[in-house]
Design a protein around this motif. Structure first.
Motif, PDB file in Angstrom:
ATOM      1  N   THR A  91      33.741  -2.890  -8.815  1.00 47.52           N
ATOM      2  CA  THR A  91      33.081  -4.012  -9.464  1.00 47.52           C
ATOM      3  C   THR A  91      31.596  -4.012  -9.150  1.00 47.52           C
ATOM      4  N   ALA A  92      30.773  -4.012 -10.188  1.00 49.00           N
ATOM      5  CA  ALA A  92      29.325  -3.961 -10.029  1.00 49.00           C
ATOM      6  C   ALA A  92      28.670  -4.019 -11.397  1.00 49.00           C
ATOM      7  N   VAL A  93      27.360  -4.203 -11.387  1.00 51.75           N
ATOM      8  CA  VAL A  93      26.565  -3.990 -12.585  1.00 51.75           C
ATOM      9  C   VAL A  93      26.171  -2.523 -12.605  1.00 51.75           C
ATOM     10  N   TYR A  94      26.470  -1.851 -13.682  1.00 60.44           N
ATOM     11  CA  TYR A  94      26.187  -0.425 -13.813  1.00 60.44           C
ATOM     12  C   TYR A  94      24.938  -0.202 -14.655  1.00 60.44           C
ATOM     13  N   TYR A  95      24.089   0.709 -14.192  1.00 58.89           N
ATOM     14  CA  TYR A  95      22.833   1.020 -14.853  1.00 58.89           C
ATOM     15  C   TYR A  95      22.732   2.518 -15.114  1.00 58.89           C
ATOM     16  N   CYS A  96      22.060   2.888 -16.187  1.00 59.60           N
ATOM     17  CA  CYS A  96      21.716   4.277 -16.407  1.00 59.60           C
ATOM     18  C   CYS A  96      20.231   4.466 -16.157  1.00 59.60           C
ATOM     19  N   GLY A  97      19.866   5.656 -15.719  1.00 59.93           N
ATOM     20  CA  GLY A  97      18.477   5.959 -15.430  1.00 59.93           C
ATOM     21  C   GLY A  97      18.156   7.407 -15.713  1.00 59.93           C
ATOM     22  N   ALA A  98      16.863   7.704 -15.848  1.00 57.81           N
ATOM     23  CA  ALA A  98      16.387   9.049 -16.156  1.00 57.81           C
ATOM     24  C   ALA A  98      15.422   9.523 -15.082  1.00 57.81           C
TER      25      ALA A  98
END
Length: 125
Positions: A91-98
């Motif tokens: 459980t978490a907030v998921y982020y994408c990054g470059a």
């Protein structure tokens, strides 16, 4: 500065699956390593998985190895995270990054040029 937005999160029971998507804008993902991070209240952003522009061997955090699969579609300028056998601790907030950092630096949030809007994943009975 956000150049991508994550989507696909939601509420799922333990053992269930979700697939997260990240559609990039303002950059072409073939020029970057794309990664997924997650963050819970009171904790630092945690590396989950990363995949290079070449689509070669990805990296995974030990806590998700064997359960998550990262992939990318250059034609769609998108990166995905298939999440299986989900646990409450996912459980978490998921982020994408470059990032353009070397493989050894993929887990360092300071190496990322862009962050997308996060999506909340809640694993609960």
């Amino acid at each position: 500065l956000s150049a991508a937005a994550a989507s696909g999160g939601g509420l799922v029971q333990p053992g269930g699956s979700l697939r997260l998507s990240c559609a990039a804008s303002g950059l072409t993902i073939r020029s970057y390593t794309m990664s997924w991070f997650r963050q819970t209240p009171g904790k630092e952003r945690e590396f989950v998985s990363g995949i290079a522009w070449s689509g070669g061997t990805p990296d995974y955090a030990g806590s998700v190895k064997g359960r998550y699969i990262i992939s990318r579609d250059t034609a769609k300028n998108a990166v995905y995270l298939q999440m299986n056998s989900l646990k409450p601790e996912d459980t978490a907030v998921y982020y994408c990054g470059a990032t353009k950092g070397v493989r050894s630096s993929w887990s360092d949030p300071q190496m990322y040029y862009y962050w997308g809007k996060g999506t909340l994943v809640t694993v609960s009975s």
